[in-house]
Scaffold this motif. Sequence first.
Motif, PDB file in Angstrom:
ATOM      1  N   GLN A 232      -3.680  33.990 -86.728  1.00 26.65           N
ATOM      2  CA  GLN A 232      -2.707  32.957 -87.090  1.00 26.65           C
ATOM      3  C   GLN A 232      -3.379  31.778 -87.768  1.00 26.65           C
ATOM      4  O   GLN A 232      -2.827  31.202 -88.719  1.00 26.65           O
ATOM      5  CB  GLN A 232      -1.954  32.506 -85.840  1.00 26.65           C
ATOM      6  N   GLN A 233      -4.571  31.417 -87.294  1.00 28.19           N
ATOM      7  CA  GLN A 233      -5.288  30.310 -87.926  1.00 28.19           C
ATOM      8  C   GLN A 233      -5.712  30.656 -89.345  1.00 28.19           C
ATOM      9  O   GLN A 233      -5.598  29.824 -90.251  1.00 28.19           O
ATOM     10  CB  GLN A 233      -6.517  29.946 -87.081  1.00 28.19           C
ATOM     11  N   ARG A 234      -6.197  31.889 -89.538  1.00 24.84           N
ATOM     12  CA  ARG A 234      -6.575  32.300 -90.898  1.00 24.84           C
ATOM     13  C   ARG A 234      -5.369  32.338 -91.824  1.00 24.84           C
ATOM     14  O   ARG A 234      -5.449  31.928 -92.988  1.00 24.84           O
ATOM     15  CB  ARG A 234      -7.255  33.670 -90.849  1.00 24.84           C
ATOM     16  N   ALA A 235      -4.243  32.831 -91.298  1.00 24.26           N
ATOM     17  CA  ALA A 235      -3.027  32.867 -92.126  1.00 24.26           C
ATOM     18  C   ALA A 235      -2.566  31.463 -92.480  1.00 24.26           C
ATOM     19  O   ALA A 235      -2.124  31.198 -93.612  1.00 24.26           O
ATOM     20  CB  ALA A 235      -1.923  33.624 -91.379  1.00 24.26           C
ATOM     21  N   SER A 236      -2.693  30.532 -91.520  1.00 21.64           N
ATOM     22  CA  SER A 236      -2.300  29.144 -91.791  1.00 21.64           C
ATOM     23  C   SER A 236      -3.207  28.505 -92.832  1.00 21.64           C
ATOM     24  O   SER A 236      -2.747  27.787 -93.728  1.00 21.64           O
ATOM     25  CB  SER A 236      -2.340  28.348 -90.494  1.00 21.64           C
ATOM     26  N   GLU A 237      -4.517  28.804 -92.739  1.00 18.57           N
ATOM     27  CA  GLU A 237      -5.452  28.252 -93.718  1.00 18.57           C
ATOM     28  C   GLU A 237      -5.184  28.817 -95.117  1.00 18.57           C
ATOM     29  O   GLU A 237      -5.243  28.090 -96.113  1.00 18.57           O
ATOM     30  CB  GLU A 237      -6.880  28.557 -93.277  1.00 18.57           C
TER      31      GLU A 237
ATOM     32  N   TRP B  56      -2.333  29.900 -96.229  1.00 24.15           N
ATOM     33  CA  TRP B  56      -1.085  29.335 -96.722  1.00 24.15           C
ATOM     34  C   TRP B  56      -1.278  27.914 -97.215  1.00 24.15           C
ATOM     35  O   TRP B  56      -0.755  27.533 -98.276  1.00 24.15           O
ATOM     36  CB  TRP B  56      -0.040  29.386 -95.615  1.00 24.15           C
ATOM     37  N   GLU B  57      -2.039  27.122 -96.476  1.00 27.82           N
ATOM     38  CA  GLU B  57      -2.302  25.756 -96.922  1.00 27.82           C
ATOM     39  C   GLU B  57      -3.075  25.741 -98.226  1.00 27.82           C
ATOM     40  O   GLU B  57      -2.824  24.922 -99.109  1.00 27.82           O
ATOM     41  CB  GLU B  57      -3.072  25.013 -95.823  1.00 27.82           C
TER      42      GLU B  57
ATOM     43  N   GLN C 299      -6.769  33.712 -83.769  1.00 28.37           N
ATOM     44  CA  GLN C 299      -7.630  33.616 -84.946  1.00 28.37           C
ATOM     45  C   GLN C 299      -6.914  34.108 -86.199  1.00 28.37           C
ATOM     46  O   GLN C 299      -7.056  33.524 -87.283  1.00 28.37           O
ATOM     47  CB  GLN C 299      -8.905  34.411 -84.726  1.00 28.37           C
TER      48      GLN C 299
END
Length: 281
Positions: A268-273, A275-276, A266
């Motif tokens: 990693q997903q928040r960090a990816s969101e 960053w996008e 979770q």
Amino acid sequence: QLPSCVVAAMAVGRFSQERPFKPEDGFCSTCDRWKPVLASHCSVCGQCSLWMDHHCNFAGQCVGFRNLRCFIQMLLYTQLLCFVYVPLLVRRGVQLALSQDAVVSFASAAIARFLAFGLCWILLLRFVRSMTQMVLGKVCAGWPSQVLLQKFKSAFSYAQLLEKEIAKRQVVDHSSPFLLELQRTLKRLRRQSGGIRGIFNPNDLVKSFASLFGAPLSWRWLMPLLPGGSGDPLQPTVVDRDACNAWAALASLLQECHDLRDAEVQAQQRASELWEGHICT
């Protein structure tokens, strides 16, 4: 209702990769009926069996709570019959050798029959002895059910893989408390003679077999064609509480590891969101 320690130990079943299981009663979609917690479905018989060990093609039915005694007796008496055949075979061979009217062709046929019988005798004895050692060894380890053993073994194998994966991430000469606790728990569950500890082992072989044979130790254990199993199969009295506590501890550690993994995914997903979103703006 199962004993509380057994319920806690069976919580490890959700981490069994091959055949996940739960400490509660369920529903068999194949049989279309209620299935107790310690029952397993047999695809050959087409029905569920309590404490199912395996399906025996020789007996034409599943071996479980009520007939494991008969199966063990069948194995022991088959070995006894194999040894009874030896003096009979020697006696028959002596009679043929001393026969005065035996011709060469008859002697050759007799030798061929003896060799064929001897080969079948060796194969049968080896098969029965290996099966006997497996069944008795499993019962002595606290596993009256082969199916239940395979389920717990799958969870144990998963824990071993997880241990290796965590160990690779650790810094040299520096192990986390979680890894050390996991290694101690796995060590508690390993038997010195090999295999894993069973939850139905009272550390007393007489009690273990008394629960399977349905009676205290006596000459009646030798009587065939009598059903075994004593008491309520859903309320076993022969329980190894220390082994159950170790399995319960393993279930807690695996659950903790899964929670940490979910939190990491979770994050990693928040960090990816984030960053996008930062790239888009």
